[in-house]
Design a protein around this motif. Sequence first.
Motif, short mmCIF file in Angstrom:
data_model
loop_
_atom_site.label_atom_id
_atom_site.label_comp_id
_atom_site.label_asym_id
_atom_site.label_seq_id
_atom_site.Cartn_x
_atom_site.Cartn_y
_atom_site.Cartn_z
N GLY A 1 -6.51 0.31 -1.96
CA GLY A 1 -5.62 1.22 -2.65
C GLY A 1 -4.55 0.47 -3.42
O GLY A 1 -4.60 -0.75 -3.56
N GLY A 2 -3.59 1.22 -3.90
CA GLY A 2 -2.55 0.69 -4.77
C GLY A 2 -1.52 -0.16 -4.06
O GLY A 2 -1.23 0.04 -2.88
N LEU A 3 -0.98 -1.11 -4.81
CA LEU A 3 0.09 -1.96 -4.30
C LEU A 3 1.37 -1.15 -4.15
O LEU A 3 1.62 -0.22 -4.92
CB LEU A 3 0.36 -3.12 -5.27
N GLU A 4 2.16 -1.51 -3.15
CA GLU A 4 3.45 -0.85 -2.92
C GLU A 4 4.57 -1.85 -3.17
O GLU A 4 4.58 -2.92 -2.56
CB GLU A 4 3.52 -0.33 -1.48
N GLY A 5 5.49 -1.49 -4.05
CA GLY A 5 6.64 -2.35 -4.32
C GLY A 5 6.22 -3.72 -4.82
O GLY A 5 5.39 -3.84 -5.70
N ARG B 1 -3.20 -4.30 4.31
CA ARG B 1 -2.50 -3.08 4.72
C ARG B 1 -3.41 -1.86 4.56
O ARG B 1 -3.53 -1.04 5.47
CB ARG B 1 -1.22 -2.88 3.90
N GLU B 2 -4.04 -1.74 3.41
CA GLU B 2 -4.92 -0.59 3.17
C GLU B 2 -6.08 -0.58 4.16
O GLU B 2 -6.45 0.48 4.68
CB GLU B 2 -5.45 -0.61 1.73
N LEU B 3 -6.64 -1.74 4.45
CA LEU B 3 -7.74 -1.81 5.41
C LEU B 3 -7.28 -1.33 6.78
O LEU B 3 -7.97 -0.53 7.44
CB LEU B 3 -8.27 -3.25 5.50
N ARG B 4 -6.10 -1.75 7.20
CA ARG B 4 -5.54 -1.32 8.49
C ARG B 4 -5.31 0.19 8.50
O ARG B 4 -5.68 0.88 9.44
CB ARG B 4 -4.24 -2.07 8.76
N GLU B 5 -4.70 0.72 7.42
CA GLU B 5 -4.38 2.15 7.37
C GLU B 5 -5.64 3.02 7.33
O GLU B 5 -5.70 4.06 7.97
CB GLU B 5 -3.52 2.45 6.15
#
Length: 167
Positions: A46-50, A60-64
């Motif tokens: 997914g998209g980058l945050e900040g 992060r996306e994989l974990r979420e």
Amino acid sequence: MPVEAAGGALRKVARVVLLDPEDRVLLLHGHEPDDPADDWWFTPGGGLEGAESRAGAALRELREETGITEVELGPVLWRRRCSFPFAGRRWDQDEWYYLARTAQTATVATGLTELERRTVAGARWWTCRELARTRETVYPTRLAGLLRTLLDEGPPAGPVTLDTEIV
């Protein structure tokens, strides 16, 4: 209207080509929010945050999206620009696909957004043969061939630019 990052740039996205010890790839099953029959399979990401890095976003996306945290993140395999309608908007994205390996094959979506909870129907590990034979929609559309090349030849020396996909 296209969904773009701040300043009119393409939305920066990190995706993960996650392989298990049997060289199966993990794909998520998604669909339009109001039409479960309009469905497809896609890689986690997914998209980058900040100020997040692409590699950080991939993990992060994989974990979420899967609950998988025991991952060896490898190189960027492919880059792709795509544009598609989803949830009543047009999404214009610059996607980087990271290779990753894991022995952790159980998945539990622990951090989905509200939209993802309405549109992600599950996850499945696919063999290269299953991908090549499926009639279901898979993104990127050439994933079966790309995976076969990856498994036969190993990662490319540098990221390969895939054809732009506009749906």
